[in-house]
Design an enzyme around this catalytic site. Structure first.
Site, PDB file in Angstrom:
ATOM      1  N   LEU A  69       0.877  -1.171   0.000  1.00 50.15           N
ATOM      2  CA  LEU A  69       0.000   0.000   0.000  1.00 50.15           C
ATOM      3  C   LEU A  69       0.920   1.228   0.000  1.00 50.15           C
ATOM      4  CD1 LEU A  69      -2.631  -1.206   2.643  1.00 50.15           C
ATOM      5  CD2 LEU A  69      -2.975  -1.069   0.166  1.00 50.15           C
ATOM      6  N   HIS A  70       1.488   1.501  -1.179  1.00 50.59           N
ATOM      7  CA  HIS A  70       2.530   2.524  -1.288  1.00 50.59           C
ATOM      8  C   HIS A  70       2.088   3.875  -0.702  1.00 50.59           C
ATOM      9  CE1 HIS A  70       4.481  -0.294  -4.024  1.00 50.59           C
ATOM     10  NE2 HIS A  70       3.337  -0.398  -4.671  1.00 50.59           N
ATOM     11  N   ASP A  71       0.867   4.274  -1.047  1.00 53.79           N
ATOM     12  CA  ASP A  71       0.407   5.605  -0.625  1.00 53.79           C
ATOM     13  C   ASP A  71       0.222   5.695   0.884  1.00 53.79           C
ATOM     14  OD1 ASP A  71       0.368   6.265  -3.297  1.00 53.79           O
ATOM     15  OD2 ASP A  71      -1.729   5.688  -3.539  1.00 53.79           O
TER      16      ASP A  71
END
Ligand code: RIB
Length: 314
Positions: free
Chosen positions: A238-240
């Site tokens: 979940l990069h963000d």
């Protein structure tokens, strides 16, 4: 006092999860959420932002900005990974867009209203920020900081061998922002990939009877199914969400000052971030880059923030 932030995003599952955390985070005052074209079209990004905020119905409503279609957009298969709506076909009521204001205009207005106080957290391509800097050339000097999810220090991309999606989608804007005088923090793929999220997160999400919980269960379950089918992976990224965490808990990240830039027209390398790490070039450093992270502490924070979102949306 809570820090004023604008979240610029292209939701997208990981943006949606980051928004659930941000709008109920006491350390942040989310003054605006601005949509940008990226993993979804401009129209879809604008609708998704509005639908997410209306669904969560936070106590303090942020202003909402609409995305403008990008004429130079590349065709990317990556775009369709999260279903037709970009959010795992979650079926959020697609709101009627009222009072459509362009995202870059909202960024200008909010930063001008509180010079040197507003942090921009960018979770999609840098189109809106570059446009805001064109619209108001002095703006770059009065933004408090930009926290950017994007790029890769080690050179391993996700949309191409060399490029990370947010940089690849609009490399000209990315380059403009890198070269601007704004204080920048970059959270690259090398670090977001250190925070693997396992299925145990699903058991810790807020109850589905809460507004946040109903959204989170759908999008996160979809993401696990997609990563498993497409990549054979049991965990997701979940990069963000990791980038959002850096805004609230910078102490969980190890940062190094670097001179960074973005390639705009390589045959194989368009959108690649390039860092000059030669020891005698350190004085040209223009970006604080995350190089390591306390992954366990970030995962703990994610659970706490999401449970808070559940508690606030009963
Ligand atoms: O490369 C990761 C980025 O691409 C994230 O910001 C995600 O939201 C997608 O846009």
């Amino acid at each position: 006092m809570a820090r004023k932030v604008i979240i610029d995003c292209d939701p997208g599952i990981d943006c949606a999860v980051a928004l659930c955390m941000a709008v109920f985070e006491p350390e942040l005052e989310v003054t605006a959420v601005t949509a940008v074209e990226g993993v979804v079209s401009a129209d879809r990004a604008s609708r998704n932002v509005q639908a997410i905020i209306e669904h969560l119905d936070p106590p303090r409503y942020p202003r909402i900005g609409a995305a403008t279609p990008l004429e130079t957009a590349p065709a990317v298969e990556y775009r369709h990974q999260y279903g037709d709506d970009g959010m795992g076909n979650v079926g959020l009521r697609v709101a009627e867009l009222h009072h459509r204001r362009p995202s870059d205009k909202i960024i200008c207005d909010e930063v001008r209203a509180a010079p040197e106080e507003v942090t921009l957290i960018t979770l999609g391509p840098l189109t809106n920020v570059a446009h805001a800097f064109q619209r108001d050339p002095d703006l770059a000097g009065i933004v408090n900081r930009i926290i950017i999810m994007g790029g890769s220090v080690g050179g391993i991309g996700n949309v191409t061998a060399a490029a990370e999606f947010n940089m690849f989608y609009d490399p000209l804007s990315a380059q403009q922002v890198f070269r601007s005088p704004t204080t920048k923090t970059l959270i690259p793929l090398d670090v977001t990939r250190k925070v693997a999220i396992t299925l145990s997160l699903v058991d810790q999400l807020p109850e589905e009877t809460t507004a946040a919980g109903s959204l989170l269960h759908k999008v996160i379950t979809f993401a696990f199914r997609y990563f498993h089918q497409k990549h054979g992976q049991e965990s997701i990224f979940l990069h963000d969400v990791v980038a959002l965490t850096a805004a609230v808990h910078p102490e969980l990240f190890e940062m190094v000052e670097m001179a960074g830039d973005v390639e705009t027209r390589g045959e194989l390398t368009t959108g690649a971030t390039v860092f000059d790490r030669r020891s005698n070039h350190v004085e040209r450093a223009n970006t604080e880059v995350a190089v390591n992270v306390d992954a366990a502490a970030v995962r703990d924070y994610i659970v706490r923030a999401l449970r808070r979102a559940g508690d606030c949306t009963r």
